[in-house]
Design a protein around this motif. Sequence first.
Motif, PDB file in Angstrom:
ATOM      1  N   SER A  96      32.293  32.230  42.239  1.00 48.44           N
ATOM      2  CA  SER A  96      32.635  33.428  42.629  1.00 48.44           C
ATOM      3  C   SER A  96      33.772  34.136  41.697  1.00 48.44           C
ATOM      4  O   SER A  96      34.459  33.402  41.075  1.00 48.44           O
ATOM      5  CB  SER A  96      33.191  33.402  44.143  1.00 48.44           C
ATOM      6  N   ALA A  97      33.671  35.380  41.599  1.00 50.47           N
ATOM      7  CA  ALA A  97      34.605  35.818  41.052  1.00 50.47           C
ATOM      8  C   ALA A  97      35.697  36.977  41.905  1.00 50.47           C
ATOM      9  O   ALA A  97      36.200  37.833  41.490  1.00 50.47           O
ATOM     10  CB  ALA A  97      34.536  36.873  39.787  1.00 50.47           C
ATOM     11  N   GLY A  98      35.438  36.623  43.203  1.00 47.92           N
ATOM     12  CA  GLY A  98      35.893  37.269  44.152  1.00 47.92           C
ATOM     13  C   GLY A  98      37.431  37.158  44.773  1.00 47.92           C
ATOM     14  O   GLY A  98      38.171  36.548  43.816  1.00 47.92           O
ATOM     15  N   ASN A  99      37.931  37.210  45.991  1.00 42.15           N
ATOM     16  CA  ASN A  99      38.929  37.121  46.608  1.00 42.15           C
ATOM     17  C   ASN A  99      39.417  35.392  46.365  1.00 42.15           C
ATOM     18  O   ASN A  99      38.748  34.598  47.048  1.00 42.15           O
ATOM     19  CB  ASN A  99      39.083  37.623  47.935  1.00 42.15           C
ATOM     20  N   THR A 100      40.492  35.417  45.554  1.00 42.14           N
ATOM     21  CA  THR A 100      40.955  34.050  45.142  1.00 42.14           C
ATOM     22  C   THR A 100      41.428  33.101  46.540  1.00 42.14           C
ATOM     23  O   THR A 100      41.063  32.190  46.879  1.00 42.14           O
ATOM     24  CB  THR A 100      41.952  33.799  44.384  1.00 42.14           C
ATOM     25  N   GLY A 101      41.913  33.883  47.377  1.00 39.98           N
ATOM     26  CA  GLY A 101      42.641  33.191  48.736  1.00 39.98           C
ATOM     27  C   GLY A 101      41.295  32.904  49.349  1.00 39.98           C
ATOM     28  O   GLY A 101      41.396  31.924  50.379  1.00 39.98           O
TER      29      GLY A 101
END
Length: 344
Positions: A96-101
């Motif tokens: 994923s390149a999305g929301n890290t948290g």
Amino acid sequence: MKIAVDAMGGDNAPEEIVKGVALARTALPETEFTLFGKRDEIMKYMADFKNVKIVHTDEEILMEDEPVKAVRSKKNSSMVLAAKAVKDGEADAVFSAGNTGALLAAGLFVIGRIKGIGRPGMTTTLPSLEGDNDTFTMLDVGANAESKAKNLHDFAILGNFYSCNVMNVTNPRIALLNNGTEYDKGDKLHKETYQLLKDDQSLNFVGNIESRELLNGKADVVVTDGFTGNAVLKNTEGTALSMLKLVKHAIMDNGVTSKLGGLLLKKSFGEIADKMDYSKHGGAVLLGVKAPVVKAHGSSNAVQVKNALIQLHTMVDSNITKNLSDYFASHKAEQAASKVDNQE
């Protein structure tokens, strides 16, 4: 091998994610990719779907979403479904390149963490400009804003395994990021962590390291908390980009002679830019969960996505999760035995 891809995560999704999958598919012809996201959007950017499967969902986790709440409330989001595919045995790894948290939360609550590891650490590879090795490993770089000394000790163990088994470093030098090199530097957390690392005879602990020395080949593994690590990572990236811009402006704004000199040095500047590009090594690895999870930069382009997917393939192929689990359990058992012997 099957890799689950959050096609909707990141600033340039789904276009760059899908194009990156297409590039990775060429490099990894035996690998199957399952893309989770909006089918119509995904189909715009891929000419054929050999070894590619699309699982449609309209739901996605946004960068501004509160991570834990988003994972729990958006169960049909592209990120959560990708993580669930791994949990259910339908895929071997997650990208994923999305929301890290949110990816951390999905790794913890959906995939699950390795027994004995309190908190997984986000791990990245950065360039080393001097010394025998041309890279070093740093963790945590964003998974945990707050950590205890025990967590930082665990990060050192995880980093030691990663450096040995993925980066092929023999007896990696482990350093603690601090505001000075003296043993008594830092706050209570760093002093406690220093002592834990010093007392762990299985680790090649070389002491504290200052941020200005990170790129100078002083250590193979740098341990820090996620807040500090993320700030240092972004500062390093920003400084490298700013320096290249300064050099470009100095060349372009100072007449014909400077432009000719810049032309002669164009290849050298390209080599510098390539050396400082940590994204070519792949994404940040979430070490400590039960399957390989890689987080790419939110602004990743197709080539950077491809590199991260190849990195994931290597991790799955080397059976890194089981080996890490065995290593961590063995390490903790040896520590417990050593503690008992010392007490006796």
